[in-house]
Scaffold this motif. Structure first.
Motif, PDB file in Angstrom:
ATOM      1  N   SER A   1      -1.347   6.784 -13.316  1.00 12.80           N
ATOM      2  CA  SER A   1       0.015   6.787 -13.100  1.00 12.80           C
ATOM      3  C   SER A   1       0.769   5.735 -12.089  1.00 12.80           C
ATOM      4  O   SER A   1      -0.657   4.440 -11.876  1.00 12.80           O
TER       5      SER A   1
ATOM      6  N   PHE B   1       9.672   4.601  -7.238  1.00 15.61           N
ATOM      7  CA  PHE B   1       8.871   5.360  -7.775  1.00 15.61           C
ATOM      8  C   PHE B   1       9.214   5.419  -8.828  1.00 15.61           C
ATOM      9  O   PHE B   1       8.085   5.334 -10.007  1.00 15.61           O
TER      10      PHE B   1
ATOM     11  N   ASP C   1       1.071  -0.717   0.186  1.00 17.35           N
ATOM     12  CA  ASP C   1      -0.052   0.187   0.247  1.00 17.35           C
ATOM     13  C   ASP C   1       0.686   0.982   0.015  1.00 17.35           C
ATOM     14  O   ASP C   1       1.888   1.366   0.873  1.00 17.35           O
ATOM     15  N   VAL C   2       0.525   2.124  -0.819  1.00 14.50           N
ATOM     16  CA  VAL C   2       1.254   3.323  -0.836  1.00 14.50           C
ATOM     17  C   VAL C   2       1.543   4.176   0.430  1.00 14.50           C
ATOM     18  O   VAL C   2       2.747   5.162   1.005  1.00 14.50           O
ATOM     19  N   ASN C   3       0.960   3.785   1.601  1.00 16.32           N
ATOM     20  CA  ASN C   3       0.990   4.942   2.415  1.00 16.32           C
ATOM     21  C   ASN C   3       1.449   4.161   3.362  1.00 16.32           C
ATOM     22  O   ASN C   3       1.882   4.628   4.522  1.00 16.32           O
TER      23      ASN C   3
ATOM     24  N   TRP D   1       0.046   0.829 -14.858  1.00 16.56           N
ATOM     25  CA  TRP D   1      -0.439   0.899 -13.439  1.00 16.56           C
ATOM     26  C   TRP D   1      -1.374   1.241 -12.783  1.00 16.56           C
ATOM     27  O   TRP D   1      -1.726   1.213 -11.783  1.00 16.56           O
TER      28      TRP D   1
ATOM     29  N   THR E   1       7.952   4.411 -13.078  1.00 15.99           N
ATOM     30  CA  THR E   1       7.985   5.905 -13.362  1.00 15.99           C
ATOM     31  C   THR E   1       7.879   5.574 -15.206  1.00 15.99           C
ATOM     32  O   THR E   1       7.370   5.670 -16.202  1.00 15.99           O
TER      33      THR E   1
ATOM     34  N   THR F   1      -0.575  -0.052  -9.416  1.00 14.33           N
ATOM     35  CA  THR F   1       0.804  -0.604  -9.271  1.00 14.33           C
ATOM     36  C   THR F   1       1.352  -1.371  -8.509  1.00 14.33           C
ATOM     37  O   THR F   1       2.477  -2.525  -9.041  1.00 14.33           O
TER      38      THR F   1
ATOM     39  N   ASP G   1       1.105   4.287  -8.665  1.00 11.12           N
ATOM     40  CA  ASP G   1      -0.078   4.513  -7.112  1.00 11.12           C
ATOM     41  C   ASP G   1      -0.431   3.349  -6.977  1.00 11.12           C
ATOM     42  O   ASP G   1       0.299   2.443  -7.429  1.00 11.12           O
ATOM     43  N   ASP G   2      -1.364   3.473  -6.235  1.00 14.33           N
ATOM     44  CA  ASP G   2      -1.877   1.716  -5.165  1.00 14.33           C
ATOM     45  C   ASP G   2      -1.997   0.890  -6.153  1.00 14.33           C
ATOM     46  O   ASP G   2      -1.150  -0.265  -5.595  1.00 14.33           O
TER      47      ASP G   2
ATOM     48  N   PRO H   1       5.674  11.718  -5.315  1.00 14.85           N
ATOM     49  CA  PRO H   1       5.568  12.123  -6.537  1.00 14.85           C
ATOM     50  C   PRO H   1       5.474  13.498  -7.081  1.00 14.85           C
ATOM     51  O   PRO H   1       5.693  14.054  -8.365  1.00 14.85           O
TER      52      PRO H   1
ATOM     53  N   TRP I   1       8.724   1.423  -2.291  1.00 12.88           N
ATOM     54  CA  TRP I   1       8.722   2.803  -2.166  1.00 12.88           C
ATOM     55  C   TRP I   1       9.234   3.644  -1.886  1.00 12.88           C
ATOM     56  O   TRP I   1       9.159   4.793  -1.227  1.00 12.88           O
TER      57      TRP I   1
END
Length: 405
Positions: A187, A158, A74-76, A183, A162, A192, A189-190, A281, A153
């Motif tokens: 973009s 990242f 999870d990106v967070n 993706w 990209t 991906t 993100d989560d 980002p 991450w």
């Protein structure tokens, strides 16, 4: 109807023979690395990197399983979960560093394994299928390595994701569709990160299956050797065990010394410090660079001014290996007896390492021009092989392996 008859198993004299008679996989392993498998008696240490590559795959799978127990895709949470593994999980730092260093070791073993095959003509008849399966394995390893690099991450994770995923958008008609599918949106993100985590977890098991097929294909035609001369008598071969199992054991010990030398004393030497900064980002790193094992192909991609041309050149730099059995049609396999080929091979090897260095430099002059020269030399090697095969006068090759002194 005929009466069913129970299949009679062979008489067994020990526990191992009893298991082997009832479990085919044991017999397969025995046939692959046991006393029944006969191999050329003149194999040098360059033939040890196949088993070392398999050992690396095993290490990556085992350490990856433990890491997956604590990682959060999870990106967070991804960056913090990696930090928690390093700081709070018992021996988490050891597992994570072994996995990270193991990836570099894996690629080092595979590259040596490939270049050994290039020099000794391991792609030639009757081993074309062994070579092609090996190439598929290499592509799968590269895909797995790339997806694994994204998972921490960090900044380089990242922005590397990209840049690399964006190259697919250059493909006419379907490029945008491929990119948005990778993706899972518009973009990186989560979605991906979730896709890459699942694939990074799954593909190593596919690689393991392909590796078994690779070994089966090899055993069907037999192993090559430094002379390129096929075994002709029982004097040319010896059992794999105990001779080569002990020889492999020596390099396995040396391998672990190097692996844990990096793991304990320089675990971040082959990485990038920006990956210890959480992905942002809104902040682009001044110099985006992938892991060292992607650098030669990254240099090729970056040196072509046209985006589609760069993608084609980078993809072609890998796919062209599939045509080697037909580009190099000399009947002499080993580079040991091919004086012109040997010179071209060493130029190709040095150029490959030069491209690796250039891929780590900034995209400015003179590095761009040097990269373009490197691309010409790289592809020039493959286009020169048919001419070398036609006009080269090889040295006399021995009548048999047994006659080599």
């Amino acid at each position: 109807m005929s009466e069913f008859k129970e299949k009679k198993l062979p008489e067994t004299k020990g526990v191992f023979q009893w298991i082997e008679a009832r479990l085919p996989i044991v017999g397969f392993i025995s046939a692959a690395v046991g006393t029944k498998y006969m191999v050329p008696k003149n194999l040098n240490y360059m033939w040890n990197f196949g088993i070392l590559s398999a050992l690396c795959l095993l290490i990556q799978i085992v350490t990856g399983l433990f890491l997956a127990m604590h990682y959060k895709p999870d990106v967070n949470s991804a960056f913090d979960s990696v930090e928690k593994i390093m700081r709070d999980i018992n021996y988490g730092w050891l597992i994570r560093y072994t996995h990270a260093v193991g990836a570099s070791m894996f690629f080092a073993m595979v590259y040596i394994h490939i270049f050994r095959g290039l020099y000794y003509g391991s792609y030639k008849k009757p081993r074309e299928m062994v070579w092609l399966i090996g190439l598929i394995i290499f592509i799968a390893i590269m895909a797995t390595g790339f997806m694994g690099y994204v998972l921490p991450w960090g900044q380089m994770s990242f922005w590397g994701a990209t840049v690399i995923t964006n190259i697919f958008s250059a493909i006419p008609l379907i490029g945008e569709t491929i990119t948005t599918t990778l993706w899972g949106g518009f973009s990186v993100d989560d979605p991906t990160l979730n896709r890459f985590f699942v694939l990074h977890y799954l593909v190593p098991f596919i690689i393991a299956a392909l590796s078994i097929i690779h070994v089966i294909a090899l055993h069907r035609v037999g192993s090559g050797n430094p002379t390129g001369v096929e075994p002709k008598s029982k004097n040319d071969v010896i059992p794999f065990h105990p001779y080569y199992t002990f020889k492999d054991g020596v390099t396995i010990v040396l391998f672990f010394i190097v692996l844990f030398g990096f793991t304990f004393y320089a675990p971040n030497y082959l990485g990038h410090p920006d990956n210890y900064i959480e992905a942002d980002p809104l902040v682009t790193p001044p110099h985006i660079v992938p892991e060292w094992y992607f650098l030669p192909f990254y240099a090729i991609l970056r040196a072509i001014p046209n985006k589609l041309g760069g993608v084609v050149a980078m993809g072609g730099a890998i796919v062209i290996y599939a045509f080697l059995p037909w580009l190099d049609y000399s009947k002499v396999k080993s580079g040991r007896y091919r004086p012109i080929f040997k010179k071209f091979f060493f130029v190709f090897t040095i150029n490959f390492m030069l491209l690796m260095w250039l891929g780590a430099q900034e995209a400015v002059e003179p590095y761009i021009t040097l990269s373009r020269i490197g691309i010409i030399i790289y592809f020039g090697y493959f286009f020169a092989l048919p001419l070398i095969s036609k006009y080269e006068k090889p040295l006399p090759i021995p009548d048999s392996i047994d006659s080599v002194k």
